[in-house]
Scaffold this active site. Structure first.
Site, PDB file in Angstrom:
ATOM      1  N   PHE A 127     -10.890 -12.031 -22.888  1.00 17.73           N
ATOM      2  CA  PHE A 127      -9.663 -12.144 -22.086  1.00 17.73           C
ATOM      3  C   PHE A 127      -9.677 -13.370 -21.185  1.00 17.73           C
ATOM      4  O   PHE A 127      -8.629 -13.785 -20.676  1.00 17.73           O
ATOM      5  CB  PHE A 127      -9.435 -10.873 -21.265  1.00 17.73           C
ATOM      6  N   LYS A 128     -10.839 -13.971 -20.977  1.00 20.38           N
ATOM      7  CA  LYS A 128     -10.915 -15.166 -20.131  1.00 20.38           C
ATOM      8  C   LYS A 128      -9.989 -16.280 -20.640  1.00 20.38           C
ATOM      9  O   LYS A 128      -9.529 -17.109 -19.864  1.00 20.38           O
ATOM     10  CB  LYS A 128     -12.341 -15.695 -20.058  1.00 20.38           C
ATOM     11  N   ASP A 129      -9.722 -16.280 -21.945  1.00 16.54           N
ATOM     12  CA  ASP A 129      -8.810 -17.293 -22.493  1.00 16.54           C
ATOM     13  C   ASP A 129      -7.404 -17.191 -21.908  1.00 16.54           C
ATOM     14  O   ASP A 129      -6.676 -18.182 -21.866  1.00 16.54           O
ATOM     15  CB  ASP A 129      -8.686 -17.137 -24.013  1.00 16.54           C
TER      16      ASP A 129
ATOM     17  N   LEU B 186      -7.871 -19.218 -18.739  1.00 12.01           N
ATOM     18  CA  LEU B 186      -8.530 -20.519 -18.850  1.00 12.01           C
ATOM     19  C   LEU B 186      -7.838 -21.458 -19.837  1.00 12.01           C
ATOM     20  O   LEU B 186      -8.160 -22.628 -19.905  1.00 12.01           O
ATOM     21  CB  LEU B 186     -10.003 -20.339 -19.202  1.00 12.01           C
TER      22      LEU B 186
END
Ligand SMILES: *Cc1c(COP(=O)(O)O)cnc(C)c1O
Length: 492
Positions: A107-109, A112
């Site tokens: 989920f960091k995408d 980011l």
């Protein structure tokens, strides 16, 4: 819209200034001075990009609409394998909100992929001429997603520190094979808290920063301490709520629960922000693994890190100091002196206590390794649905919540990573024998058994060249940064 610091309410800055700084000079985190209110009925027809444009516009009014639109369009494009950017699947009556269809499969995408644009735009607005150096500590997924997001951005370098022993095989491979001479990746002999503390220390080291500034570099952060990471995460909660209304799963205005597998408290805090903006949320359910500091804190008011950090199968949650909790405490109490005192206690006494902690909007619990394996197995056998270990932690905690509360409000489980990023745990949980097999053999069997293809970005790691072999003591972080920036005489 202006932002203040959790440790000094006299501070008032534009969002663009906060994005560039990452963390406030007093060691505090930037928080919005108020929460813009939304009318859900006006938002449910927007696609993901348009909703992101709207929400980000509320928080960053200093950015021109056309510029912001270009950013949201480029951030949320075909690098996501789903047209809708996210996916939702209803399994056993629960809505799995899949936030892992971006380039690095976690989920960091979601944040980011846009942060590099926000940073470049902020640089322009604030008329900053120096080269930005992104300094990041990672428990596995942030490093990876930040490298992916920033590697191709010109006039930006990115430095990532990860705990050498504390990430999965795929996570490590993704990071150390990163290309681009503006990237530095180093494993540290220590855990995530050591990496994060080292990074925070460097951010507060004025001598070090002014030395960098003489060489025309300024530091910023891609960690969720950066407000530019947090705000984009609000979008998917509002988006998924709208989808559920459109699909007649809920009525407009109906309250839902959101379960979040939690590490640094960023993702669940974004849910709290959405709630404060008017999204109808009943409980925010904070799910931890064996590192259950948050479970204890939200239930007793005692924050205690006098313990060993355990390495678990959900490494992105192997954290004792959850930075974003500081933001929640500030919003609850609106008292900067109190936050200064408590955070002071945390660093000197390794614990603090909050009296009358009023967190009835939250429920917190944790899941151990056996429970995680059991949940992965059960959901796979019943529904042929594969959860990664982080999502499985959330699933277990939701089961405990339901059992205790008998609450049957509709519920979203934030599904934070692809099961293929954590092959060993997932495969062994569903009965695949993993002994004497390498990572790709395990993933191959997992794919066969589940009927799901190995995601292309993992396939591509096979035989990729290793570009980063540094393993350093945690005391050497500043040195390696200096060496890296000097190496190419990058600003000559
Ligand atoms: C980072 C991460 C988490 C924890 O999110 P926080 O915002 O740090 O609480 C959970 N799951 C995965 C897969 C992650 O990468």
């Amino acid at each position: 819209m202006r932002y203040t610091s959790t440790r000094n309410k006299n501070i008032s800055l534009r969002g663009s200034q906060c994005i560039l700084k990452g963390i406030s000079e007093d060691g505090g985190l930037f928080v919005p001075e108020y929460f813009p209110q939304i009318d859900i009925s006006e938002l449910i027809d927007l696609d993901y990009r348009s909703l992101a444009l709207f929400i980000l516009g509320e928080f960053f009014p200093e950015i021109e609409k056309e510029t912001l639109k270009m950013a949201t369009n480029q951030a949320y494009d075909r690098k996501f394998s789903s047209n809708e950017i996210i996916k939702q699947e209803n399994i056993m009556g629960v809505n799995f909100l899949q936030l892992y269809h971006g380039p690095t499969l976690a989920f960091k995408d979601m944040a980011l992929s846009i942060l590099p644009y926000l940073l470049n735009i902020s640089k322009e607005i604030e008329n900053i001429k120096e080269e930005i150096v992104i300094l990041t500590a990672t428990s596995g997924d942030t490093g990876n997603a930040a490298l992916e997001g920033f590697a191709s951005i010109k006039d930006t370098s990115i430095i990532v520190f990860f705990p050498e022993e504390g990430v999965s095989q795929v996570q490590k491979l993704q990071m150390i094979s990163q290309e681009g001479d503006n990237t530095l990746v180093a494993g540290i002999k220590g855990n995530f808290d050591d990496a994060q503390n080292g990074v925070k220390y460097i951010f507060n080291d004025e001598d070090f920063k002014s030395k960098l500034k003489e060489d025309s570099y300024i530091l910023s952060s891609a960690n969720s301490i950066n407000i530019g990471r947090l705000i984009p995460q609000i979008v998917y909660y509002i988006y998924s709520y709208g989808k559920m209304v459109k699909n007649d799963e809920i009525d407009l205005g109906e309250k839902i629960n959101i379960v979040v597998p939690t590490g640094n408290f960023g993702n669940i805090l974004a849910g709290y922000y959405a709630r404060n903006m008017g999204l109808p949320i009943n409980k925010l359910i904070c799910a931890s693994n064996d590192n259950n500091v948050l479970t204890e804190f939200l239930n007793t008011g005692q924050y205690n890190i006098k313990r060993e950090l355990k390495l678990t199968s959900s490494p992105s949650m192997d954290i004792l100091i959850s930075s974003n909790l500081e933001r929640l405490l500030f919003h609850l109490r609106n008292d900067d002196k109190l936050i200064r005192d408590k955070m002071g206690d945390l660093s000197t006494k390794r614990q603090y206590e909050m009296d009358n902690l009023n967190v009835k909007d939250f429920y917190a619990n944790f899941a151990n390794e056996d429970e995680i394996s059991q949940a992965i197995k059960e959901v796979f056998e019943k529904e042929n649905y594969l959860m990664d270990p982080h999502t499985a932690v959330a699933y277990c905690v939701y089961e405990k919540y339901k059992e205790e509360s008998k609450d049957n409000s509709k519920t979203i489980i934030a599904s934070t990573a692809s099961p293929f990023k954590f092959g060993e745990k997932v495969a062994s949980s569903i009965g695949i024998n993993i002994s004497n097999k390498n990572e790709f053999e395990i993933l191959g069997e997992l794919s066969e058994r589940s009927g799901i293809d190995i995601p292309a970005s993992i396939e591509n790691l096979r035989g990729k060249k290793i570009n980063h072999r540094n393993i350093i003591d945690k005391g050497n972080m500043a040195n390696i940064i200096e060496d890296f920036l000097k190496e190419g005489d990058r600003n000559d």
